[in-house]
Write a protein that holds these residues in place. Structure first.
Motif, PDB file in Angstrom:
ATOM      1  N   SER A   4      20.630  -1.649 106.226  1.00 17.26           N
ATOM      2  CA  SER A   4      21.400  -1.190 105.208  1.00 17.26           C
ATOM      3  C   SER A   4      22.995   0.176 105.873  1.00 17.26           C
ATOM      4  O   SER A   4      23.782  -0.224 106.144  1.00 17.26           O
ATOM      5  N   LYS A   7      24.141  -0.637 109.047  1.00 22.36           N
ATOM      6  CA  LYS A   7      25.589  -2.107 109.334  1.00 22.36           C
ATOM      7  C   LYS A   7      26.001  -1.342 108.484  1.00 22.36           C
ATOM      8  O   LYS A   7      27.331  -1.114 109.255  1.00 22.36           O
ATOM      9  N   SER A  11      29.678  -0.283 110.256  1.00 19.51           N
ATOM     10  CA  SER A  11      31.625  -1.260 109.825  1.00 19.51           C
ATOM     11  C   SER A  11      31.852   0.273 110.742  1.00 19.51           C
ATOM     12  O   SER A  11      33.159   0.057 110.775  1.00 19.51           O
TER      13      SER A  11
END
Length: 165
Positions: A4, A7, A11
């Protein structure tokens, strides 16, 4: 890094790349055909020394979870750091956000013992870097001392420096 967190990191890097593309003309490396800005943002490695962007960090300033300003920085042997790309979203300009980002970056570089921050400036922005951010044009003899570093430079730019103390 947790999936997470990775990610979220990717981003934020993609958002940083969008801001850079909003502010700079695309620039491709002749040898690879790849986008130089993207390679720097994602700290991509190459066997070609001048296209090896390992060690670059992307520094972002957010306001209410929205990316406002971004810079790329690479530190060499704790003496010299380069900041070849700095950008602020068009709708966020003239609010002092770049100043906040650069000031915080300089504080952190000082903690690392960095003595000099170097950046390539477009001729149209040299006055801003020198008058508002405390940089000066780098004399040729000073530039010659930095030849051992693979600094990212762009055609037509003027190298500026700031001593951090």
């Amino acid at each position: 890094m947790e999936p997470s967190a990775e990610k979220e990191n990717q981003s934020k890097l993609r958002a940083a790349l969008e801001v850079m593309h909003e502010c700079f003309e695309p620039s491709e490396a002749v040898e690879t055909g790849r986008d130089l800005v993207e390679d720097v943002i994602f700290s991509r490695v190459s066997k070609l020394k001048r296209l090896n962007f390992r060690g670059f960090f992307t520094v972002i300033l957010e306001e209410n979870d929205n990316l406002v300003s971004v810079a790329t920085v690479r530190v060499y042997d704790n003496r010299v750091a380069e900041m070849p790309l700095v950008a602020t979203k068009h709708g966020q300009r003239h609010r002092g956000m770049c100043r906040v980002l650069v000031d915080e970056l300089e504080k952190n570089l000082l903690k690392l013992g960095v003595e000099k921050l170097v950046l390539p400036s477009l001729p149209t922005t040299v006055e801003t870097w020198t008058n508002k951010f405390g940089f000066s044009r780098m004399p040729d003899d000073e530039r010659a001392k930095l030849l051992k570093y693979t600094l990212l430079d762009f055609q037509g730019t003027i190298i500026c420096q700031k001593l951090l103390r």
